[in-house]
Design an enzyme around this catalytic site. Structure first.
Site, PDB file in Angstrom:
ATOM      1  N   ASP A   1       0.670  -1.091  -0.006  1.00  0.00           N
ATOM      2  CA  ASP A   1       0.148  -0.122   0.025  1.00  0.00           C
ATOM      3  C   ASP A   1       0.849   1.196   0.055  1.00  0.00           C
ATOM      4  OD1 ASP A   1      -2.020   1.416   0.015  1.00  0.00           O
ATOM      5  OD2 ASP A   1      -2.903   1.147   2.009  1.00  0.00           O
TER       6      ASP A   1
ATOM      7  N   GLY B   1       0.129   5.444  -4.364  1.00  0.00           N
ATOM      8  CA  GLY B   1      -0.714   6.681  -4.999  1.00  0.00           C
ATOM      9  C   GLY B   1       0.123   7.806  -4.112  1.00  0.00           C
TER      10      GLY B   1
ATOM     11  N   HIS C   1       2.838   2.914  -9.131  1.00  0.00           N
ATOM     12  CA  HIS C   1       2.891   1.414  -8.991  1.00  0.00           C
ATOM     13  C   HIS C   1       4.028   0.914  -9.698  1.00  0.00           C
ATOM     14  CE1 HIS C   1      -1.170   1.780  -7.587  1.00  0.00           C
ATOM     15  NE2 HIS C   1      -1.900   2.345  -8.637  1.00  0.00           N
TER      16      HIS C   1
ATOM     17  N   LEU D   1      10.393 -21.228  -3.677  1.00  0.00           N
ATOM     18  CA  LEU D   1       9.392 -20.271  -2.948  1.00  0.00           C
ATOM     19  C   LEU D   1       8.036 -20.390  -3.870  1.00  0.00           C
ATOM     20  CD1 LEU D   1       8.912 -17.777  -1.315  1.00  0.00           C
ATOM     21  CD2 LEU D   1       9.384 -16.597  -3.261  1.00  0.00           C
TER      22      LEU D   1
HETATM   23  C1  FPP Z   1      -2.134   0.290  -3.570  1.00  0.00           C
HETATM   24  O1  FPP Z   1      -1.466   1.622  -3.495  1.00  0.00           O
HETATM   25  C2  FPP Z   1      -1.337  -0.609  -4.249  1.00  0.00           C
HETATM   26  C3  FPP Z   1      -2.276  -1.243  -5.330  1.00  0.00           C
HETATM   27  C4  FPP Z   1      -3.598  -1.097  -5.589  1.00  0.00           C
HETATM   28  C5  FPP Z   1      -1.425  -1.948  -6.511  1.00  0.00           C
HETATM   29  C6  FPP Z   1      -0.404  -2.773  -6.266  1.00  0.00           C
HETATM   30  C7  FPP Z   1       0.365  -3.159  -7.302  1.00  0.00           C
HETATM   31  C8  FPP Z   1       1.599  -3.065  -7.396  1.00  0.00           C
HETATM   32  C9  FPP Z   1       2.739  -2.687  -6.455  1.00  0.00           C
HETATM   33  C10 FPP Z   1       2.281  -3.303  -8.755  1.00  0.00           C
HETATM   34  C11 FPP Z   1       1.899  -4.577  -9.726  1.00  0.00           C
HETATM   35  C12 FPP Z   1       2.047  -6.013  -9.138  1.00  0.00           C
HETATM   36  C13 FPP Z   1       2.838  -6.848  -9.609  1.00  0.00           C
HETATM   37  C14 FPP Z   1       2.803  -8.231  -9.025  1.00  0.00           C
HETATM   38  C15 FPP Z   1       3.306  -6.827 -10.905  1.00  0.00           C
HETATM   39  P1  FPP Z   1      -2.354   2.688  -3.542  1.00  0.00           P
HETATM   40  O2  FPP Z   1      -2.410   2.939  -5.070  1.00  0.00           O
HETATM   41  O3  FPP Z   1      -3.823   2.271  -3.138  1.00  0.00           O
HETATM   42  O4  FPP Z   1      -1.892   3.675  -2.621  1.00  0.00           O
HETATM   43  P2  FPP Z   1      -2.472   4.764  -1.738  1.00  0.00           P
HETATM   44  O5  FPP Z   1      -3.331   4.453  -0.981  1.00  0.00           O
HETATM   45  O6  FPP Z   1      -1.173   5.723  -1.401  1.00  0.00           O
HETATM   46  O7  FPP Z   1      -3.347   5.486  -2.912  1.00  0.00           O
END
Ligand code: FPP
Length: 249
Positions: free
Chosen positions: A25, A28, A42, A136
């Site tokens: 998390d 963003g 991301h 793994l």
């Molecule tokens: C949450 O951050 C993160 C996600 C919804 C996506 C996580 C995905 C990745 C790290 C990349 C793709 C994964 C792989 C396996 C290739 P947020 O955008 O909700 O953060 P915020 O709360 O600060 O807005």
């Protein structure tokens, strides 16, 4: 050449968490802090992912589950969803050879049928290519919801009872657990959610029943292997009692 991170002396290699789950998390907020578009947050969050996966494989963690895309994430803007879908493709294209070399076994947690064809085909190919690997267990949750996973397992059991291949008496916690996407893997020992948020957000509800939860403040793209090791150190300092009393009580 990737940097290799040996385990620090503060960690007991014989008591590693067998299964680590990570809610990645803060992408963003990281993008906002750096005055970048969310997609670049991301993208930054896939860079550190590589070193985390490599390290879990190197130090001998049995399973690593990563929350990449929840069923609720479809509600984000089309451009953000497209960016995440593209990153997932890019990740598999660029990493699959090294993951195979490390004998990593990939499992996709979630409803692959609900994904665009290109993503579905790529993810299925990665599962097939790594199916015989004994390293793994790398679980990537894509189009995943924990409650939907429980309903799916319940339906699978009901279907077997209806067919006559399973009796009601044979349904126990093990039988239920075997029908989850993570069937055959150990339960989650350590759940990490970055960015200071303290929620499970429908991730691995059954598997986290006895997990230790750690919520580092760092945003996901700033979370690196030394931070993972610190989480493992804290995990090892916890007293896991599974509802029982301490021996001296
Ligand atoms: C949450 O951050 C993160 C996600 C919804 C996506 C996580 C995905 C990745 C790290 C990349 C793709 C994964 C792989 C396996 C290739 P947020 O955008 O909700 O953060 P915020 O709360 O600060 O807005």
């Amino acid at each position: 050449m990737p940097i290799s991170y040996p385990l620090p002396d503060t960690i007991d290699p014989s008591r590693l968490p067998r299964h680590i789950a990570i809610i990645m998390d803060g992408n963003g907020r990281w993008a906002k802090q750096h005055k970048l578009q969310i997609a670049l947050g991301h993208r930054a969050g896939t860079e550190n992912l590589r070193e985390i996966i490599r390290n879990c494989s190197d130090i001998g963690v049995k399973a690593l589950s990563l929350y990449a895309f929840s069923t609720e994430n479809w509600n984000r803007s089309k451009s953000e969803v497209d960016a995440l879908m593209q990153l997932i493709l890019d990740f598999f294209d660029s990493e699959i050879d090294e993951l195979c070399e490390k004998r990593v076994h990939i499992t996709i947690l979630g409803d692959k049928a609900g994904l665009p064809d290109t993503q579905r085909v790529t993810l299925e190919a990665a599962e097939q290519r790594t199916a015989a690997n004994d390293g793994l267990y790398l679980n990537i949750a894509v189009n995943y919801g924990g409650r939907a996973e429980l309903v799916r397992a319940a339906k699978a059991l009901c279907a077997e009872v209806q067919k006559g291949s399973l009796s009601l008496d044979q349904i126990d916690e093990q039988a239920f657990s075997d029908r989850l996407y993570t069937g055959g893997m150990p339960d989650v020992d350590l759940l990490i959610r970055t960015s200071g948020e303290m929620r499970l957000s429908n991730f691995l509800l059954y598997q986290c029943s006895y997990a230790e939860f750690i919520f580092p403040e760092k945003l996901w793209p700033d979370f690196h292997v030394p931070d993972l090791h610190e989480c493992i150190r804290v995990y090892q300092s916890r007293d896991r009692r599974y509802g029982a009393r301490r021996a001296e009580e």
